[in-house]
Design a protein around this motif. Sequence first.
Motif, PDB file in Angstrom:
ATOM      1  N   LEU A 188       0.819  -1.217   0.000  1.00 37.12           N
ATOM      2  CA  LEU A 188       0.000   0.000   0.000  1.00 37.12           C
ATOM      3  C   LEU A 188       0.847   1.258   0.000  1.00 37.12           C
ATOM      4  O   LEU A 188       0.527   2.236  -0.690  1.00 37.12           O
ATOM      5  CB  LEU A 188      -0.927  -0.006   1.226  1.00 37.12           C
ATOM      6  CG  LEU A 188      -2.238  -0.754   1.083  1.00 37.12           C
ATOM      7  CD1 LEU A 188      -2.887  -0.955   2.449  1.00 37.12           C
ATOM      8  CD2 LEU A 188      -3.183  -0.027   0.139  1.00 37.12           C
ATOM      9  N   HIS A 216       1.776   2.498  -3.436  1.00 36.64           N
ATOM     10  CA  HIS A 216       0.731   3.212  -4.174  1.00 36.64           C
ATOM     11  C   HIS A 216       0.755   4.692  -3.793  1.00 36.64           C
ATOM     12  O   HIS A 216       0.620   5.573  -4.659  1.00 36.64           O
ATOM     13  CB  HIS A 216      -0.637   2.595  -3.871  1.00 36.64           C
ATOM     14  CG  HIS A 216      -0.824   1.223  -4.427  1.00 36.64           C
ATOM     15  ND1 HIS A 216      -1.351   0.999  -5.691  1.00 36.64           N
ATOM     16  CD2 HIS A 216      -0.551  -0.003  -3.906  1.00 36.64           C
ATOM     17  CE1 HIS A 216      -1.412  -0.308  -5.916  1.00 36.64           C
ATOM     18  NE2 HIS A 216      -0.931  -0.932  -4.840  1.00 36.64           N
ATOM     19  N   ASP A 267      -3.781   3.934   3.317  1.00 39.35           N
ATOM     20  CA  ASP A 267      -4.635   2.743   3.206  1.00 39.35           C
ATOM     21  C   ASP A 267      -5.747   2.951   2.178  1.00 39.35           C
ATOM     22  O   ASP A 267      -6.903   2.571   2.414  1.00 39.35           O
ATOM     23  CB  ASP A 267      -5.218   2.350   4.560  1.00 39.35           C
ATOM     24  CG  ASP A 267      -6.033   3.456   5.211  1.00 39.35           C
ATOM     25  OD1 ASP A 267      -6.097   4.566   4.643  1.00 39.35           O
ATOM     26  OD2 ASP A 267      -6.615   3.204   6.282  1.00 39.35           O
TER      27      ASP A 267
END
Length: 233
Positions: free
Chosen positions: A38, A41, A108
């Motif tokens: 995550l 990203h 998240d």
Amino acid sequence: MPQDPDALMLFAAGFGTRMGALTQDRPKPLIPVAGRPLIEHALAIADAAGIARRVVNAHYLADQLAAYLDGRGVAISHEQPDILDTGGGLRAALPLLGDGPVFTMNTDAVWTGPNPLTALYKAWRGDRMQALLMLVPADRAAGHDGPGDFALAPDGRITRGVGYVYTGAQIVDPSGLALIRQTAFSLNRLWDRIAADGGLYGTVHVGGWCDVGHPGGIAEAEAMLTHPPALLK
């Protein structure tokens, strides 16, 4: 004080309890989604937006996160012995972030469509805004239930209400944090002060957004990345 942000705070200190067994042996930002942790990203969004100064806060299994980011040019704000929540965490990281307004982003979530940090920068008006939150319509918030967090007025100001979900990305002037006595506290405390001054604004992300704070969000995020939703008009 500069009016334009040039640093990014990435929130990554939480325990990830909604992830259950997936966070028993690793922090939530290292959970893979579509083949990448995550945190990757989030860093890719920062890269594309050209934000070079990044700070990550760390508490739960902090050594793992620090080891993963070693050599990446990311400063670590270690929260010890206690976790500080978003408001306290941002205040503790200010010496690393520098003066003036800053970008903040949760780690998240995943996104499609225009870069949210670039869109925030383009919409930011430091002469009248104290915070600019990136929102999505509640019916487009993948992985997230509920009617929303904010109502959006025609002039761009936001108030507590329904209709739009806060995505975890914003630009905020952190100077008001100095007025809050608690050590650990949510950014909601700062937003309420800013809203009372008329400086709390929102802008809408026209692409896709998915909350990956729980196990079901992983599959939803991967599906969204494979088949991105149409952009809002």
